[in-house]
Design a protein around this motif. Structure first.
Motif, PDB file in Angstrom:
ATOM      1  N   GLU A 261      21.257  37.479 -18.331  1.00  0.00           N
ATOM      2  CA  GLU A 261      21.510  36.739 -19.566  1.00  0.00           C
ATOM      3  C   GLU A 261      21.771  35.264 -19.269  1.00  0.00           C
ATOM      4  OE1 GLU A 261      21.064  37.794 -22.498  1.00  0.00           O
ATOM      5  OE2 GLU A 261      20.850  39.941 -22.113  1.00  0.00           O
ATOM      6  N   PHE A 262      22.483  34.998 -18.181  1.00  0.00           N
ATOM      7  CA  PHE A 262      22.753  33.611 -17.791  1.00  0.00           C
ATOM      8  C   PHE A 262      21.445  32.900 -17.448  1.00  0.00           C
ATOM      9  CE2 PHE A 262      24.000  30.233 -14.852  1.00  0.00           C
ATOM     10  CZ  PHE A 262      25.048  29.646 -15.547  1.00  0.00           C
ATOM     11  N   GLY A 263      20.554  33.603 -16.745  1.00  0.00           N
ATOM     12  CA  GLY A 263      19.244  33.043 -16.420  1.00  0.00           C
ATOM     13  C   GLY A 263      18.447  32.728 -17.668  1.00  0.00           C
ATOM     14  N   ASP A 264      18.508  33.611 -18.673  1.00  0.00           N
ATOM     15  CA  ASP A 264      17.805  33.366 -19.937  1.00  0.00           C
ATOM     16  C   ASP A 264      18.300  32.077 -20.591  1.00  0.00           C
ATOM     17  OD1 ASP A 264      16.407  35.690 -19.585  1.00  0.00           O
ATOM     18  OD2 ASP A 264      17.621  36.884 -20.968  1.00  0.00           O
ATOM     19  N   LEU A 265      19.626  31.855 -20.547  1.00  0.00           N
ATOM     20  CA  LEU A 265      20.199  30.654 -21.152  1.00  0.00           C
ATOM     21  C   LEU A 265      19.734  29.401 -20.410  1.00  0.00           C
ATOM     22  CD1 LEU A 265      22.058  29.267 -23.160  1.00  0.00           C
ATOM     23  CD2 LEU A 265      23.989  29.758 -21.631  1.00  0.00           C
ATOM     24  N   LEU A 266      19.746  29.451 -19.091  1.00  0.00           N
ATOM     25  CA  LEU A 266      19.278  28.304 -18.307  1.00  0.00           C
ATOM     26  C   LEU A 266      17.798  28.018 -18.580  1.00  0.00           C
ATOM     27  CD1 LEU A 266      20.913  28.777 -14.778  1.00  0.00           C
ATOM     28  CD2 LEU A 266      21.446  27.029 -16.481  1.00  0.00           C
TER      29      LEU A 266
END
Length: 270
Positions: free
Chosen positions: A201-206
């Motif tokens: 999910e953090f990767g999606d945000l980045l």
């Protein structure tokens, strides 16, 4: 004669090529240089490229001259190893990039009209690159985006490449909405998901943040480098103020450091 070339301060490119050949000589060369291969040198190549960018950002032209030399040495190093393996030579590299530049600029080196809009130039560029990919059996729009790029830069380039073939949000508003959605999902994920799922999910945000940078004509790598530099300056300012008080950050409290941070921030704007 080769020793004369190596010691000739005006020997130019032939001098550098001979220096690298000698460094890699299995009998008389440098043991460290002899042991290297493409994979072991690649990190240095990436590092030198960043040091070139850093010199440009600092406006240090003397340093830039040296860093460009260091980067050039990386090309020479790789081509010397390739020549030893009978793969290609430095001349092959030079001729390949020269051919590519001529082929990609028919409006300069050919008979095409130079009076084109930026949009038409971009469209023509993509047609030429698509033809090149087809010749290399690279048919996908994303095929030539290097896997080894820094993740943030690669995200930016992947989205830029996809946008050129029409896969893109129509405006910044949709990107901002997606950022809100991804941030909400990340907040929820930390409560219910595994660490691996949280990282996803953090990767999606980045990834969406990189897309926002593209929509706003911002280079995300340059922006993050500037933010890093600003943070470093301000934190060093906090450390300097603490030192005058006879303290270190470890001997201070977050509240105290936060107050000093605001002071440094205000001073930097005055």
């Amino acid at each position: 004669m080769m020793d004369a070339l190596i010691n000739d301060p005006k020997g130019g490119m032939p001098r550098l090529l001979e220096i690298m050949r000698r460094l890699r000589d299995p009998d008389t060369g440098c043991p460290w240089d002899i042991e290297q291969d493409f994979a072991s040198i690649a990190p240095y190549t990436i590092e030198e490229a960043y040091e070139v960018a850093d010199a440009i950002e600092r406006g240090d032209m003397d340093d830039l001259k040296g860093e460009l030399g260091d980067l050039l040495l990386q090309s020479v190093y790789h081509t010397q190893m390739a020549a030893e393996a009978d793969l290609f030579t430095f001349d092959d590299v030079v001729n390949t990039i020269s051919d590519k530049m001529v082929a990609r600029h028919p409006h300069v080196f050919g008979d095409e009209n130079r009076n084109k809009s930026a949009e038409q130039q971009t469209a023509d560029w993509e047609k030429i690159k698509a033809a090149e990919r087809a010749g290399k059996t690279q048919t996908g729009a994303l095929d030539s985006v290097a896997v080894g790029l820094p993740a943030l830069l690669r995200a930016f380039k992947l989205q830029k490449r996809a946008a050129r073939v029409g896969f893109d949000w129509p405006s910044t508003d949709e990107v901002l909405d997606k950022i809100v959605e991804e941030a909400r999902e990340l907040t929820e994920a930390q409560e219910t998901l595994t660490q691996t799922e949280v990282e996803e999910e953090f990767g999606d945000l980045l990834f969406v943040m990189a897309n926002l940078a593209r929509h706003m004509n911002v280079d995300p790598e340059a922006a993050l480098r500037a933010a890093n530099a600003k943070f470093t300056r301000r934190f060093e300012g906090v450390e300097a103020k603490l030192a005058k008080m006879g303290k270190t950050p470890a001997q201070s409290t977050l509240e105290e450091m936060d107050k000093l941070w605001d002071e440094v921030k205000t001073e930097s704007r005055s």
